[in-house]
Design a protein around this motif. Structure first.
Motif, PDB file in Angstrom:
ATOM      1  N   SER A 265       0.694  -1.339  -0.053  1.00  0.00           N
ATOM      2  CA  SER A 265       0.073  -0.007  -0.049  1.00  0.00           C
ATOM      3  C   SER A 265       0.985   1.274   0.042  1.00  0.00           C
ATOM      4  CB  SER A 265      -0.873   0.136   1.327  1.00  0.00           C
ATOM      5  OG  SER A 265      -0.128   0.274   2.326  1.00  0.00           O
ATOM      6  N   ASP A 266       0.331   2.415  -0.394  1.00  0.00           N
ATOM      7  CA  ASP A 266       0.984   3.744  -0.527  1.00  0.00           C
ATOM      8  C   ASP A 266       1.410   3.985   1.104  1.00  0.00           C
ATOM      9  OD1 ASP A 266       0.675   3.890  -3.096  1.00  0.00           O
ATOM     10  OD2 ASP A 266      -1.176   5.027  -2.925  1.00  0.00           O
ATOM     11  N   LYS A 267       0.730   3.751   2.173  1.00  0.00           N
ATOM     12  CA  LYS A 267       1.026   3.971   3.355  1.00  0.00           C
ATOM     13  C   LYS A 267       2.277   3.387   3.730  1.00  0.00           C
ATOM     14  CE  LYS A 267      -1.799   2.361   6.398  1.00  0.00           C
ATOM     15  NZ  LYS A 267      -3.151   2.466   7.477  1.00  0.00           N
ATOM     16  N   THR A 268       2.374   2.118   3.216  1.00  0.00           N
ATOM     17  CA  THR A 268       3.603   1.111   3.698  1.00  0.00           C
ATOM     18  C   THR A 268       4.934   1.886   2.917  1.00  0.00           C
ATOM     19  OG1 THR A 268       2.417  -0.906   3.822  1.00  0.00           O
ATOM     20  CG2 THR A 268       4.541  -1.234   3.526  1.00  0.00           C
ATOM     21  N   ARG A 269       4.714   2.233   1.802  1.00  0.00           N
ATOM     22  CA  ARG A 269       5.791   2.602   1.136  1.00  0.00           C
ATOM     23  C   ARG A 269       6.229   4.032   1.257  1.00  0.00           C
ATOM     24  NH1 ARG A 269       7.025   1.008  -4.054  1.00  0.00           N
ATOM     25  NH2 ARG A 269       5.037   0.023  -4.395  1.00  0.00           N
ATOM     26  N   HIS A 270       5.190   4.948   1.532  1.00  0.00           N
ATOM     27  CA  HIS A 270       5.780   6.389   2.031  1.00  0.00           C
ATOM     28  C   HIS A 270       5.524   6.691   3.354  1.00  0.00           C
ATOM     29  CE1 HIS A 270       5.933   6.959  -2.397  1.00  0.00           C
ATOM     30  NE2 HIS A 270       4.972   6.520  -2.739  1.00  0.00           N
ATOM     31  N   SER A 654     -15.940   1.813  10.927  1.00  0.00           N
ATOM     32  CA  SER A 654     -14.715   1.313  10.756  1.00  0.00           C
ATOM     33  C   SER A 654     -13.642   2.132  11.943  1.00  0.00           C
ATOM     34  CB  SER A 654     -14.323   1.428   9.476  1.00  0.00           C
ATOM     35  OG  SER A 654     -12.613   1.244   9.312  1.00  0.00           O
ATOM     36  N   PRO A 655     -12.741   1.158  12.481  1.00  0.00           N
ATOM     37  CA  PRO A 655     -11.664   1.991  13.267  1.00  0.00           C
ATOM     38  C   PRO A 655     -10.644   2.820  12.399  1.00  0.00           C
ATOM     39  CG  PRO A 655     -11.148  -0.240  12.938  1.00  0.00           C
ATOM     40  CD  PRO A 655     -12.559  -0.105  12.537  1.00  0.00           C
ATOM     41  N   VAL A 656     -10.872   2.571  11.375  1.00  0.00           N
ATOM     42  CA  VAL A 656      -9.602   3.416  10.211  1.00  0.00           C
ATOM     43  C   VAL A 656     -10.621   4.680   9.860  1.00  0.00           C
ATOM     44  CG1 VAL A 656      -8.080   3.225   8.271  1.00  0.00           C
ATOM     45  CG2 VAL A 656      -8.642   1.496   9.747  1.00  0.00           C
ATOM     46  N   ALA A 657     -10.709   5.693  10.465  1.00  0.00           N
ATOM     47  CA  ALA A 657     -11.247   6.831   9.898  1.00  0.00           C
ATOM     48  C   ALA A 657     -10.493   7.448   8.726  1.00  0.00           C
ATOM     49  CB  ALA A 657     -11.674   7.785  11.122  1.00  0.00           C
ATOM     50  N   ASP A 658      -9.133   7.555   8.666  1.00  0.00           N
ATOM     51  CA  ASP A 658      -8.266   8.183   7.728  1.00  0.00           C
ATOM     52  C   ASP A 658      -7.123   7.156   7.376  1.00  0.00           C
ATOM     53  OD1 ASP A 658      -6.364   9.516   6.420  1.00  0.00           O
ATOM     54  OD2 ASP A 658      -6.911  11.376   7.334  1.00  0.00           O
ATOM     55  N   PHE A 659      -7.288   6.423   6.173  1.00  0.00           N
ATOM     56  CA  PHE A 659      -6.414   5.555   5.897  1.00  0.00           C
ATOM     57  C   PHE A 659      -4.903   5.730   5.972  1.00  0.00           C
ATOM     58  CE2 PHE A 659      -3.729   3.886   2.349  1.00  0.00           C
ATOM     59  CZ  PHE A 659      -3.607   2.340   2.709  1.00  0.00           C
ATOM     60  N   TYR A 660      -4.764   7.027   5.679  1.00  0.00           N
ATOM     61  CA  TYR A 660      -3.121   7.453   5.478  1.00  0.00           C
ATOM     62  C   TYR A 660      -2.598   7.602   7.322  1.00  0.00           C
ATOM     63  CZ  TYR A 660      -4.099   7.711   0.582  1.00  0.00           C
ATOM     64  OH  TYR A 660      -4.161   7.161  -0.763  1.00  0.00           O
ATOM     65  N   LEU A 661      -3.256   7.933   8.058  1.00  0.00           N
ATOM     66  CA  LEU A 661      -3.013   8.506   9.368  1.00  0.00           C
ATOM     67  C   LEU A 661      -3.395   7.625  10.745  1.00  0.00           C
ATOM     68  CD1 LEU A 661      -3.629  12.314   8.835  1.00  0.00           C
ATOM     69  CD2 LEU A 661      -1.619  11.015   8.228  1.00  0.00           C
ATOM     70  N   ASN A 663      -1.356   5.452  12.518  1.00  0.00           N
ATOM     71  CA  ASN A 663      -0.303   5.432  13.566  1.00  0.00           C
ATOM     72  C   ASN A 663       0.681   6.599  13.685  1.00  0.00           C
ATOM     73  OD1 ASN A 663       2.091   4.716  11.906  1.00  0.00           O
ATOM     74  ND2 ASN A 663       0.674   3.093  11.120  1.00  0.00           N
ATOM     75  N   PRO A 664       1.460   6.553  14.848  1.00  0.00           N
ATOM     76  CA  PRO A 664       2.402   7.650  14.878  1.00  0.00           C
ATOM     77  C   PRO A 664       3.359   7.922  13.940  1.00  0.00           C
ATOM     78  CG  PRO A 664       2.096   6.315  17.072  1.00  0.00           C
ATOM     79  CD  PRO A 664       1.553   5.809  15.971  1.00  0.00           C
ATOM     80  N   ILE A 665       3.805   6.752  13.064  1.00  0.00           N
ATOM     81  CA  ILE A 665       4.775   7.080  12.082  1.00  0.00           C
ATOM     82  C   ILE A 665       4.265   7.491  10.880  1.00  0.00           C
ATOM     83  CG2 ILE A 665       6.224   5.663  10.382  1.00  0.00           C
ATOM     84  CD1 ILE A 665       6.693   3.774  12.674  1.00  0.00           C
ATOM     85  N   ALA A 666       2.779   6.941  10.715  1.00  0.00           N
ATOM     86  CA  ALA A 666       2.018   7.876   9.397  1.00  0.00           C
ATOM     87  C   ALA A 666       1.576   9.085   9.785  1.00  0.00           C
ATOM     88  CB  ALA A 666       0.909   6.967   9.196  1.00  0.00           C
ATOM     89  N   ARG A 667       1.469   9.447  11.025  1.00  0.00           N
ATOM     90  CA  ARG A 667       0.933  10.810  11.381  1.00  0.00           C
ATOM     91  C   ARG A 667       2.145  11.869  11.156  1.00  0.00           C
ATOM     92  NH1 ARG A 667      -2.976   8.051  14.729  1.00  0.00           N
ATOM     93  NH2 ARG A 667      -1.379   8.011  16.580  1.00  0.00           N
ATOM     94  N   ALA A 668       3.462  11.549  11.347  1.00  0.00           N
ATOM     95  CA  ALA A 668       4.568  12.340  11.417  1.00  0.00           C
ATOM     96  C   ALA A 668       5.138  12.338   9.839  1.00  0.00           C
ATOM     97  CB  ALA A 668       5.851  11.448  12.180  1.00  0.00           C
ATOM     98  N   ALA A 673       0.623  13.148   5.212  1.00  0.00           N
ATOM     99  CA  ALA A 673      -0.377  14.156   5.412  1.00  0.00           C
ATOM    100  C   ALA A 673      -0.998  14.865   4.177  1.00  0.00           C
ATOM    101  CB  ALA A 673       0.126  15.112   6.288  1.00  0.00           C
ATOM    102  N   GLU A 674      -0.338  14.848   3.198  1.00  0.00           N
ATOM    103  CA  GLU A 674      -0.825  15.458   1.883  1.00  0.00           C
ATOM    104  C   GLU A 674      -1.739  14.478   1.330  1.00  0.00           C
ATOM    105  OE1 GLU A 674      -1.165  18.006  -1.474  1.00  0.00           O
ATOM    106  OE2 GLU A 674      -0.596  18.261   0.738  1.00  0.00           O
ATOM    107  N   CYS A 675      -1.418  13.288   1.424  1.00  0.00           N
ATOM    108  CA  CYS A 675      -2.482  12.326   0.791  1.00  0.00           C
ATOM    109  C   CYS A 675      -3.799  12.443   1.679  1.00  0.00           C
ATOM    110  CB  CYS A 675      -1.734  10.843   0.604  1.00  0.00           C
ATOM    111  SG  CYS A 675      -0.364  10.657  -0.548  1.00  0.00           S
ATOM    112  N   SER A 676      -3.879  12.566   2.812  1.00  0.00           N
ATOM    113  CA  SER A 676      -4.791  12.620   3.744  1.00  0.00           C
ATOM    114  C   SER A 676      -5.791  13.573   3.386  1.00  0.00           C
ATOM    115  CB  SER A 676      -4.472  12.698   5.114  1.00  0.00           C
ATOM    116  OG  SER A 676      -5.494  12.703   5.979  1.00  0.00           O
TER     117      SER A 676
END
Length: 693
Positions: A265-270, A654-661, A663-668, A673-676
Motif C-alpha cells: 500500500s502507499d502508506k507502507t511505501r511512503h 470502521s476504526p480506520v477513519a483516515d487510511f493514511y494517518l 499510527n504515529p509513524i504515518a501521522r509524522a 499528510a498530503e495524501c490525507s
C-alpha cells in the motif's frame, strides 16, 4: 501437457501456456516490457518476439498460446527459436523503434540503475539511429503527490493502466490519442485516488512514472537492502527496507505469494519520512508541568519511586499497535512480577479473548485461501482501508469468477460489486432470520466466508459465529470464519495472553480518571489517558501518548530492531533491523529489561537470544517463522456462538477513519499528510453528488 521444442530442448507444458511461459520453462530468457505475470496480456511492446517454425514472421510470445502452434509436417513438436538471427534482428528493430522518441535522460533519470529499457538496450540496442526528425514532446501530468511523471519517456506499455484497472480497481489512468499522439493520462488531470498507486511506478519499465518523494535523492547502488515486514496494518506485507548509512531511504515490496504477492500500500511505501520526523531520541521527565530532557537513571528512578509506592492492583499496562512480540512478552513478564492483573492490548475495545481459542481471533481461511471462497459476508469490516492487500485478494477472486459479496456496515466502494445489507447488528440479526435474500446466496455457496471486524461488540461476534455455524461455513476442508484485524501487534499480543487477569481492568477502564496510580503505555497513541495516573510512555514519536506522559522512554521503530510480528492470519514473521534508533533511543525489550532491575524484579534474560529462548519455551508456535499454527476453528466458532446473541445496537463504524494517518509513524509523515488532505477533499466533493443521486 503439450510437447514443444525451445532452442532444441524439449519441454512438456500445459496447452494453455503462452510461448513466453513455455520458453521460460525451458530456461530461455525472453525480454519484455508490456507483459507482466499478474496483469492481462496487452501485446503492446513486441519486444518478446520469437521465431516459430512454420510461421511467416516472428510472433509475440506473450500473446501466442502453445495450443495454437501447429506441429511439424511429420507430427514433430512445434519448435521455437529464441536466439536465432531472425529473432535477434526482430528485437533490434523493435528496440530501434522504442528509442526513436525516448530522450537521453539516463544520467538524470531516477530509474537509472534499475531500468528495464536500459538493460534491454544494452542487449539489443544499436549505436546509431536512422531517425532524424525531432523527438516527440509530451506535456507532464500532475497525478498526485506520490508519482512524478516524465511522459516523454513513456513507451506505451500500459502496465500502469492495467494495474489500476485490474488489481487496484480504481481506473485512474487511461490512454488518449493514437499512434505518436497517444498519451497516458489521468481523467480530467486529477490526482489518483487509489491507495495502491505507488505500485504503478514500480511496474513502469522506464522512467515515465517514478516515486515523487524519493526523486533525486538516491541511486540503487548506494543502498543497503534489508528484508523485513510491514506494520502499517495487520496484513504483514513482505517488504525490503533500503538504507543509506543510518537513514531509511525507501521501502519496496518483496514477493510473497501467501500474503501480498508483490504489491504494497502507499502508506507502507511512503511512511519513510515519518521514520525521521518528530522522533523521541532521549528520555524525558515531567517537572512542574513541563517535560525536560533527562538521563536514563533519572527516568528509571522516577518510575521506581512511583511503582514502589503504588498498590500492585493500581498499576496497569497497555500495548499499542506497532509493538513487537518480544517487548510485549518482556512487559507481560514485568507486570506479572509486579503482581498486577491490569493488562490489555485491545486498544479499540474489541471483545476478542484468547480464552476462546486462537481460532476465535485470527483470519482462519488465510489471505491466499480467500481465492477458494464463493460467497463472502463482511460484518463491521471495510477491508479496503483496514487491510488493503487483503482487499486486493478479494478483488482477484472476484475477477476469477462471479463472487457474491454482502456488506453489513458502512456503505463504501470496495472496488468490486457488493450487496449492501444494512448498517448494524439489526441487519445481521435480520439476515440470520432469513429476512434478506443474501442468506439464500450464502446457503447455496460451497465455501461461504464470513469476515468480522476486530472491533465489533462481543454479541456481534457471537451472532456472526452462530451464523457461520448454521451455514456450515466451517468444515474439515474449509475454514469460513475470520477476524479482520487492523493493528500489527494485536494477534501477537493476544497469543501472549496480554489481556486482563482475574479482576483486572480493560483498556478503556485503565484510561479513566482515578482508575490507576501508575500506567505503563507501550506505544498506545490512539486513545487519551485521563488525568490522574502517573503515565510512563515508551514509544518512538511525540504523538498523543507522549504529550500526556510523565516519563518518556524513547524506543526503536520497526526498521530499527529485530522483532517478531504475527499477522492477522496468525502467521509468524520476522522484522530485521535495517538501521539504528536515533540518539539515546534503545530497543524496547532492552529498556524493559533495564527498568526491571531498577524496580527490583529483574527479568531473566540479558540478550535478545535469551529472551526468545524464554518466549519460545512459553509459546512454541512463535518459533515457527513463516508458518501459520492451525487452530480448532470449529471449536472456537462453537464457543463464540454460545456467548449470546446481539439483536441491536449502533451502526458499525470502521476504526480506520483516515487510511493514511493510522499510527504515529504515518501521522509524522508529510507525504501521507498530503495524501490525507487530498482524500478528504475528494470525500467532500463526492458527498454532494451522492446526495443528488
Amino acid at each position: 501437457m503439450t510437447k514443444i521444442l525451445v532452442d532444441g530442448t524439449e519441454v512438456d507444458v500445459p496447452a494453455e501456456y503462452t510461448l513466453l511461459q513455455a520458453c521460460e520453462a525451458a530456461g530461455a530468457e525472453i525480454p519484455r516490457f508490456c507483459f507482466h505475470e499478474r496483469l492481462s496480456i496487452a501485446g503492446n511492446c513486441r519486444m518478446c518476439l520469437v521465431e516459430l517454425k512454420g510461421a511467416p514472421k516472428p510472433v509475440a510470445s506473450c500473446a501466442y498460446a502453445v495450443k495454437d502452434c501447429r506441429p511439424g509436417p511429420n507430427g514433430e513438436p512445434p519448435e521455437v527459436l529464441t536466439r536465432s538471427g531472425l529473432t535477434k534482428k526482430a528485437r533490434e528493430g523493435v528496440m530501434e523503434f522504442l528509442l526513436i522518441n525516448h530522450p537521453l535522460d539516463c544520467p538524470i533519470c531516477d530509474q537509472g540503475g534499475h531500468c528495464d529499457l536500459q538493460d534491454q538496450a544494452m542487449a539489443y540496442g544499436v549505436d546509431s539511429t536512422r531517425y532524424r526528425e525531432n523527438k516527440r514532446a509530451v506535456e507532464e501530468k500532475h497525478i498526485g503527490p506520490l508519482i512524478r511523471t516524465a511522459m516523454n519517456r513513456c513507451i506505451h506499455c500500459t502496465r500502469c493502466v492495467r494495474f489500476l484497472a485490474e488489481v487496484a480497481g480504481v481506473p485512474d489512468l487511461g490512454a488518449i490519442g493514437r499512434g505518436e499522439d497517444m498519451e497516458i493520462t489521468s481523467y480530467l488531470e486529477q490526482a489518483m485516488a487509489s491507495e495502491l498507486q505507488g505500485n504503478a511506478a514500480d511496474l513502469c519499465p522506464v522512467g515515465a512514472l517514478v516515486h515523487k518523494p524519493q526523486s533525486y535523492n538516491v541511486r540503487p547502488w548506494e543502498l543497503n537492502k534489508t528484508e523485513s515486514v510491514d506494520v502499517m496494518d495487520a496484513v504483514g506485507s513482505s517488504i525490503r527496507v533500503d538504507t543509506r548509512g543510518r537513514e531509511v531511504m525507501q521501502i519496496e515490496p518483496r514477493i510473497n505469494e501467501d500474503i501480498n504477492e508483490e504489491w504494497i500500500s502507499d502508506k507502507t511505501r511512503h511512511c519513510v519520512d515519518g521514520l525521521r520526523m518528530q522522533r523521541l531520541d532521549r528520555p524525558y521527565l515531567r517537572e512542574n508541568g513541563r517535560l525536560r530532557p533527562a538521563t536514563w537513571s533519572e527516568a528509571f528512578g522516577a518510575i521506581a519511586a512511583r511503582v514502589k509506592a503504588a498498590d500492585p492492583k493500581r498499576i496497569g499496562a497497555v500495548v499499542g499497535d506497532l509493538a513487537g512480540v518480544e517487548e510485549i512478552f518482556a512487559l507481560r513478564e514485568l507486570m506479572r512480577a509486579l503482581g498486577t492483573p491490569n493488562l490489555d492490548c485491545r486498544q479499540t475495545g474489541a471483545g476478542l479473548d484468547p480464552a476462546h481459542g486462537r481460532a476465535s481471533y485470527v483470519f482462519n481461511p488465510t489471505i491466499a485461501g480467500i481465492e477458494g471462497a464463493d460467497a463472502i459476508l463482511m460484518v463491521g469490516a471495510n477491508p479496503r482501508t483496514e487491510a488493503s492487500l487483503l482487499n486486493v485478494r478479494i478483488r482477484k477472486r472476484w475477477r476469477m469468477a462471479p463472487l457474491a459479496v454482502g456488506v453489513i456496515g458502512e456503505a463504501v466502494d470496495l472496488t468490486y460489486p457488493s450487496h449492501y445489507i444494512g448498517a448494524g447488528p439489526d441487519s445481521l440479526a435480520a439476515l440470520a432470520r432469513g429476512e434478506h435474500s443474501f442468506l439464500d446466496t450464502l446457503k447455496a455457496a460451497k465455501a461461504p466466508l464470513i469476515i468480522v471486524g476486530a472491533d465489533v461488540e462481543p454479541g456481534v461476534l457471537a451472532a456472526a459465529a452462530k451464523l457461520a455455524g448454521d451455514l456450515g461455513a466451517v468444515t474439515p476442508e474449509w475454514n469460513g470464519f475470520g477476524v479482520l484485524h487492523t493493528a500489527a501487534a494485536r494477534v501477537g499480543a493476544l497469543d501472549l495472553g496480554f489481556v486482563p487477569g482475574a479482576g483486572g481492568l480493560t483498556f478503556a477502564g485503565m484510561l479513566e480518571a482515578g482508575a490507576l496510580d501508575v500506567l505503563f503505555n507501550l506505544g498506545a497513541d490512539e486513545r487519551d489517558v485521563a488525568p490522574g495516573a502517573f503515565l510512563i510512555y515508551q514509544g518512538t514519536h511525540g504523538d498523543r501518548g507522549a504529550s500526556r506522559a510523565d516519563v518518556i522512554l524513547p524506543g526503536a521503530a520497526y526498521t530499527e530492531k529485530n522483532a517478531t510480528y504475527v499477522n492477522l492470519e496468525g502467521r509468524v514473521q520476522a522484522a530485521n533491523r535495517a538501521g539504528f534508533p536515533p540518539g539515546d533511543a534503545r530497543e524496547d525489550w532492552a529498556i524493559l529489561r533495564a527498568l526491571s532491575e531498577v524496580l527490583g524484579h529483574r527479568l531473566p534474560f540479558d540478550s535478545l537470544t535469551a529472551l526468545r529462548k524464554a518466549l519460545y519455551a512459553a509459546h512454541p508456535h512463535l518459533a515457527a517463522v513463516g508458518a501459520v499454527e492451525p487452530g480448532d476453528v470449529a471449536g472456537a466458532v462453537a464457543v463464540l456462538a454460545g456467548l449470546g446473541d446481539s439483536a441491536g445496537g449502533a451502526a458499525f463504524a470502521s476504526p480506520v477513519a483516515d487510511f493514511y494517518l493510522t499510527n504515529p509513524i504515518a501521522r509524522a509523515s508529510r507525504v501521507l499528510a498530503e495524501c490525507s488532505r487530498l482524500a478528504r477533499e475528494r470525500a467532500g466533493q463526492a458527498q454532494p453528488l451522492a446526495a443528488a443521486e
